[in-house]
Scaffold this active site. Structure first.
Site, PDB file in Angstrom:
ATOM      1  N   THR A  47       0.831  -1.205   0.000  1.00  0.00           N
ATOM      2  CA  THR A  47       0.000   0.000   0.000  1.00  0.00           C
ATOM      3  C   THR A  47       0.865   1.254   0.000  1.00  0.00           C
ATOM      4  O   THR A  47       0.538   2.256  -0.642  1.00  0.00           O
ATOM      5  CB  THR A  47      -0.927   0.021   1.232  1.00  0.00           C
ATOM      6  N   TYR A 135       5.993 -12.464   5.890  1.00  0.00           N
ATOM      7  CA  TYR A 135       4.883 -11.980   5.067  1.00  0.00           C
ATOM      8  C   TYR A 135       4.809 -12.859   3.827  1.00  0.00           C
ATOM      9  O   TYR A 135       5.731 -12.870   3.014  1.00  0.00           O
ATOM     10  CB  TYR A 135       5.117 -10.512   4.713  1.00  0.00           C
ATOM     11  N   LYS A 164       2.151 -13.000   8.517  1.00  0.00           N
ATOM     12  CA  LYS A 164       1.018 -12.419   7.798  1.00  0.00           C
ATOM     13  C   LYS A 164       0.770 -13.291   6.576  1.00  0.00           C
ATOM     14  O   LYS A 164       1.622 -13.424   5.700  1.00  0.00           O
ATOM     15  CB  LYS A 164       1.317 -10.984   7.375  1.00  0.00           C
TER      16      LYS A 164
END
Length: 291
Positions: A47, A135, A164
């Site tokens: 993001t 991640y 994650k």
């Protein structure tokens, strides 16, 4: 460090000409996320357009984020690099500026073996004392880590303390729980999977959604934690159209467009990413007007 709740992802605002990060607007963005009840701030993920920043820009955004948060909540700095040495350089910097943890995703041009992925994390961990969040997001990194590999790294590399999981496959989360006997905290990174993941025992939800949805993601998390599944389901389905749209449209583009629609202009995504077109902005406006 045990993180729970909403781990929120700020955008990286750029100046009007796109030449550099706008640190003043970055601070405003982070304050909005804190106001929405975010339990941690995670700058420099997908993001935040981390892959499109120079190292100097990455350092600016990382340091300013830590300074703005000022220990009110944990800061998890995102690191995604092709080479181990570049990842170590960023990990050392994150520790130097006072970050609370790092979130590491290996990026691949050549397909990496499990042994190479293990060595990547092991070599980073050897250089720092910060907790590391694995991640897993093969859609952006080109690297898909199996639950077996993830749990092995958790068992064998002491600084790896959380993961994650962003494949959008709830079975991955079940498998991580089973293989680790519930000892490895996992976090949902797939927005449309938020309700299912939280109900499956996810420790938190890593998301850019609070940029546009304010307190609603935190309310969903709280409703699940208190066992109010009827209200949680209603809350989730009210958010789902927007959650699905921002993922499908690309998070930097859709989050920045949505913020502009709400009156907070944060610049355009960095090329070759493009700004939202007229149709996308119209859809975002309609979805945002439902709240």
């Amino acid at each position: 460090m045990k993180l729970t709740g909403i781990i929120a992802y700020p955008i990286t605002p750029f100046t009007a000409d796109g030449s550099q990060p706008d640190l003043e607007k970055l601070a405003q963005s982070i304050e909005l996320l804190l106001k929405s009840g975010s339990d941690a701030i995670a700058p420099l993920g997908s993001t935040g357009e981390s892959a499109y920043l120079s190292f100097a820009e990455w350092q600016q955004v990382a340091q300013h984020s830590v300074q703005v948060v000022a220990k009110r909540v944990p800061v998890i700095i995102g690191i995604s690099e092709l080479t181990t040495e570049q990842a170590i350089q960023k990990a050392r910097f994150a520790e130097h500026i006072g970050a609370d943890a790092i979130m590491v995703i290996p990026v691949s041009y050549w397909k990496l073996t499990d042994a190479e992925i293990f060595a990547y994390y092991q070599d980073i961990a050897a250089e720092i004392s910060l907790p590391i969040m694995i991640y897993n997001n093969p859609a952006t990194s080109g690297v898909d880590m199996s639950p077996e590999l993830i749990v092995k790294m958790f068992r064998d590399i002491p600084q790896i303390t959380m993961v994650k999981e962003s494949t959008g496959d709830i079975q991955r989360m079940h498998k991580i729980y089973q293989l680790s006997a519930g000892e490895l905290p996992f976090y949902n990174g797939s927005n449309p999977l938020a309700l299912a993941a939280l109900c499956a025992g996810a420790s938190g939800w890593c998301t850019a959604a609070p940029n546009l949805l304010g307190v609603l993601p935190k309310e969903l998390y709280s409703l699940v934690q208190t066992g109010n599944l009827k209200a949680a389901t209603s809350s989730f389905y009210s958010q789902l159209p927007l959650l699905s749209f921002i993922v499908a449209g690309g998070l930097p583009k859709t989050i920045k467009a949505g913020l502009a629609i709400t009156g907070f202009e944060v610049g355009q995504p960095r090329k070759p990413l493009t700004a939202a077109n007229e149709a996308e902005r119209a859809t975002l406006t309609r979805l945002l007007n439902q709240f």
